[in-house]
Design a protein around this motif. Structure first.
Motif, PDB file in Angstrom:
ATOM      1  N   VAL A 121    -115.481  73.910 -15.687  1.00 40.96           N
ATOM      2  CA  VAL A 121    -116.453  74.865 -15.672  1.00 40.96           C
ATOM      3  C   VAL A 121    -116.240  76.100 -16.612  1.00 40.96           C
ATOM      4  N   ASP A 122    -115.383  76.457 -16.679  1.00 41.26           N
ATOM      5  CA  ASP A 122    -114.733  77.605 -17.577  1.00 41.26           C
ATOM      6  C   ASP A 122    -115.031  77.466 -18.957  1.00 41.26           C
ATOM      7  N   GLN A 123    -115.199  76.159 -19.402  1.00 40.18           N
ATOM      8  CA  GLN A 123    -115.326  75.771 -20.977  1.00 40.18           C
ATOM      9  C   GLN A 123    -116.950  76.038 -21.238  1.00 40.18           C
ATOM     10  N   ILE A 124    -117.967  76.240 -20.260  1.00 40.29           N
ATOM     11  CA  ILE A 124    -119.420  76.295 -20.614  1.00 40.29           C
ATOM     12  C   ILE A 124    -119.789  77.624 -20.494  1.00 40.29           C
ATOM     13  N   GLY A 125    -120.074  78.325 -21.453  1.00 44.13           N
ATOM     14  CA  GLY A 125    -120.636  79.579 -21.590  1.00 44.13           C
ATOM     15  C   GLY A 125    -119.429  80.546 -21.012  1.00 44.13           C
ATOM     16  N   SER A 126    -119.970  81.496 -19.992  1.00 44.66           N
ATOM     17  CA  SER A 126    -119.069  82.321 -19.339  1.00 44.66           C
ATOM     18  C   SER A 126    -119.234  81.961 -17.966  1.00 44.66           C
ATOM     19  N   TYR A 127    -117.946  81.966 -17.287  1.00 43.03           N
ATOM     20  CA  TYR A 127    -117.869  81.476 -16.070  1.00 43.03           C
ATOM     21  C   TYR A 127    -119.062  81.656 -14.951  1.00 43.03           C
ATOM     22  N   GLY A 128    -119.790  80.716 -14.351  1.00 40.11           N
ATOM     23  CA  GLY A 128    -120.665  81.355 -13.699  1.00 40.11           C
ATOM     24  C   GLY A 128    -122.367  81.583 -14.228  1.00 40.11           C
ATOM     25  N   TYR A 129    -122.389  81.437 -15.689  1.00 41.72           N
ATOM     26  CA  TYR A 129    -123.435  81.654 -16.311  1.00 41.72           C
ATOM     27  C   TYR A 129    -123.844  80.249 -16.964  1.00 41.72           C
ATOM     28  N   THR A 130    -125.247  80.159 -17.162  1.00 39.86           N
ATOM     29  CA  THR A 130    -125.775  79.122 -17.937  1.00 39.86           C
ATOM     30  C   THR A 130    -125.480  79.699 -19.424  1.00 39.86           C
ATOM     31  N   SER A 131    -125.836  78.727 -20.426  1.00 38.55           N
ATOM     32  CA  SER A 131    -126.011  79.107 -21.713  1.00 38.55           C
ATOM     33  C   SER A 131    -127.004  78.706 -22.511  1.00 38.55           C
ATOM     34  N   CYS A 132    -127.870  79.806 -22.926  1.00 38.83           N
ATOM     35  CA  CYS A 132    -129.164  79.382 -23.713  1.00 38.83           C
ATOM     36  C   CYS A 132    -129.260  80.595 -24.942  1.00 38.83           C
ATOM     37  N   TRP A 133    -130.237  79.779 -25.943  1.00 35.16           N
ATOM     38  CA  TRP A 133    -130.286  80.424 -27.158  1.00 35.16           C
ATOM     39  C   TRP A 133    -131.171  81.866 -26.963  1.00 35.16           C
ATOM     40  N   SER A 134    -132.145  81.932 -26.090  1.00 37.01           N
ATOM     41  CA  SER A 134    -133.022  83.029 -25.749  1.00 37.01           C
ATOM     42  C   SER A 134    -133.383  83.197 -24.372  1.00 37.01           C
ATOM     43  N   PRO A 135    -133.837  84.407 -24.049  1.00 36.50           N
ATOM     44  CA  PRO A 135    -134.407  84.998 -22.626  1.00 36.50           C
ATOM     45  C   PRO A 135    -135.483  84.141 -22.429  1.00 36.50           C
ATOM     46  N   GLU A 136    -136.529  83.990 -23.460  1.00 39.24           N
ATOM     47  CA  GLU A 136    -137.575  83.238 -23.194  1.00 39.24           C
ATOM     48  C   GLU A 136    -137.533  81.835 -22.789  1.00 39.24           C
TER      49      GLU A 136
END
Length: 312
Positions: A121-136
C-alpha cells in the motif's frame, strides 16, 4: 555569747550562702522524635498526546464536490477531501457524504487501497491517499447497479493502462456507502442491465480482457463472465489472421460469487466455454477467404461447432 557575737555569726553564714553556685535541677530527657517517613515523589504529569493537525494544517482541502440524487428525492453532497501529493498528482483521503447540512458518512480511501494492494500500500501515492492527475478527475458519480441511487468511484492511481477506479455503492437500507471493488474502463449498459470493465492484460498491448457484471438482489455486482482477446500470433491455425484476435469466453461457474476486480477469482471459479478462432485461407487464384471457427463447451470439453464467414 553576747548579743553582738550572735549577730556576727549570722552575718558570716549569710555571706557564705551567697557565694555558693546553685546546681540546676536535671531536666527530663526529651523523647527522640519519631523518624519521618519520606514521601514518594509525585508522579510526573503525563505529556499531553500529540494531536492530529487539522486538515488545513495537513494540507488537506476539498478537491471536488459532486451532487448525487437519491431515488426518494433527497440530494446527497459528496466532498472529495485530499491534498497535492507532488508536482504532478493530487490524492483523495476521504469522501464526506452530506444529506443537507448533516454529515452522514465519512468514507476512507484507505479501505479500498489496503484491499487492493495489501502490504504494497505504501508504494501507491501517499499512504492513505489515491493518486490522480487533477482535482477535476478524482471522483465520478454513476449508478452501477441500476437501483436508481448514485454510486461513486475514486480515481485509484495513474497508469499507462486504462485508469482504475475504486467503487462504492449506495446501500439503501443502511443509508451508507459500501465498497464494492476495483474496476477499469467501466461502462454501464442499461439495455442489458450489465456493467462492463476492460483492461490490457498482456504484454505489448497484445491482449485485452473485458469483464461482465450484473447486480444481485442486494445490489452487489457479481461477475458473470469475461472475454479475452488475444492479438498475438494465432496458436490454433497454420494460417493466422493477424488482424483479428482469438477470443475466449470464460464463464463463472454456478454457485461461485466473484466480486469486481481482475484478481478477485480463483481458476476453479470459472470455466472456458467458448473460443472463436480466426482463419485465413488463400485460393489458387490469389483470392483470400476469412472465417471464424466456433468452439463451445460440450460434454465437459471444447468441441468444434461451426465455421462462420467473416467479412472485414
Amino acid at each position: 555569747m553576747g548579743r553582738r557575737a550572735v549577730l556576727l555569726v549570722l552575718l558570716l553564714l549569710l555571706c557564705a550562702g551567697c557565694g555558693a553556685e546553685k546546681v540546676p535541677e536535671p531536666k527530663e530527657k526529651p523523647e527522640k522524635p519519631p523518624e519521618m517517613e519520606l514521601a514518594e515523589p509525585a508522579p510526573a504529569a503525563p505529556e499531553p498526546p500529540e494531536e492530529e493537525p487539522p486538515a488545513e494544517e495537513a494540507g488537506d482541502r476539498v478537491l471536488l464536490t459532486l451532487k448525487a440524487s437519491l431515488d426518494d428525492g433527497r440530494e446527497l453532497t459528496l466532498e472529495a477531501v485530499g491534498k497535492t501529493l507532488d508536482e504532478y498528482n493530487c490524492g483523495v483521503r476521504e469522501i464526506r457524504v452530506y444529506a443537507g447540512e448533516t454529515l452522514v458518512q465519512t468514507v476512507l480511501a484507505l479501505e479500498a487501497i489496503e484491499l487492493e494492494w495489501g502490504s504494497s500500500v505504501d508504494q501507491i501515492g501517499s499512504y492513505g491517499y489515491t493518486s490522480c492527475w487533477s482535482p477535476e478527475e478524482v471522483m465520478t458519480v454513476l449508478d452501477l447497479n441500476f437501483d436508481g441511487n448514485p454510486d461513486f468511484g475514486l480515481f485509484g492511481w495513474t497508469t499507462n493502462n486504462t485508469i482504475p477506479y475504486y467503487y462504492w455503492i449506495w446501500d439503501k437500507e443502511a443509508e451508507q456507502y459500501r465498497f464494492t471493488g476495483t474496476m477499469q474502463g467501466v461502462e454501464v449498459h442499461l439495455e442489458t442491465q450489465e456493467v462492463t470493465a476492460g483492461q490490457k492484460t498482456g504484454s505489448g498491448g497484445r491482449e485485452y480482457t473485458k469483464f461482465y457484471y450484473q447486480p444481485d438482489a442486494s445490489g452487489n455486482l457479481l461477475m458473470t463472465r469475461y472475454e479475452v482477446q488475444n492479438f498475438a500470433q494465432n496458436p490454433y491455425t497454420e494460417n493466422p489472421d493477424y488482424e483479428r484476435p482469438v477470443v475466449e469466453t470464460w464463464t463463472v461457474r454456478e454457485g461461485a460469487q466473484v466480486r469486481p476486480g481482475p484478481f478477485s477469482y480463483q481458476q476453479d471459479d470459472v470455466a472456458l466455454t467458448r473460443r472463436e478462432v480466426p482463419v485465413l485461407e488463400s485460393g489458387g487464384d490469389g483470392s483470400v477467404f476469412r472465417f471464424t471457427e466456433i468452439w463451445e463447451l460440450r460434454d465437459g470439453g471444447l468441441q468444434w461447432v461451426r465455421r462462420e464467414p467473416y467479412e472485414p
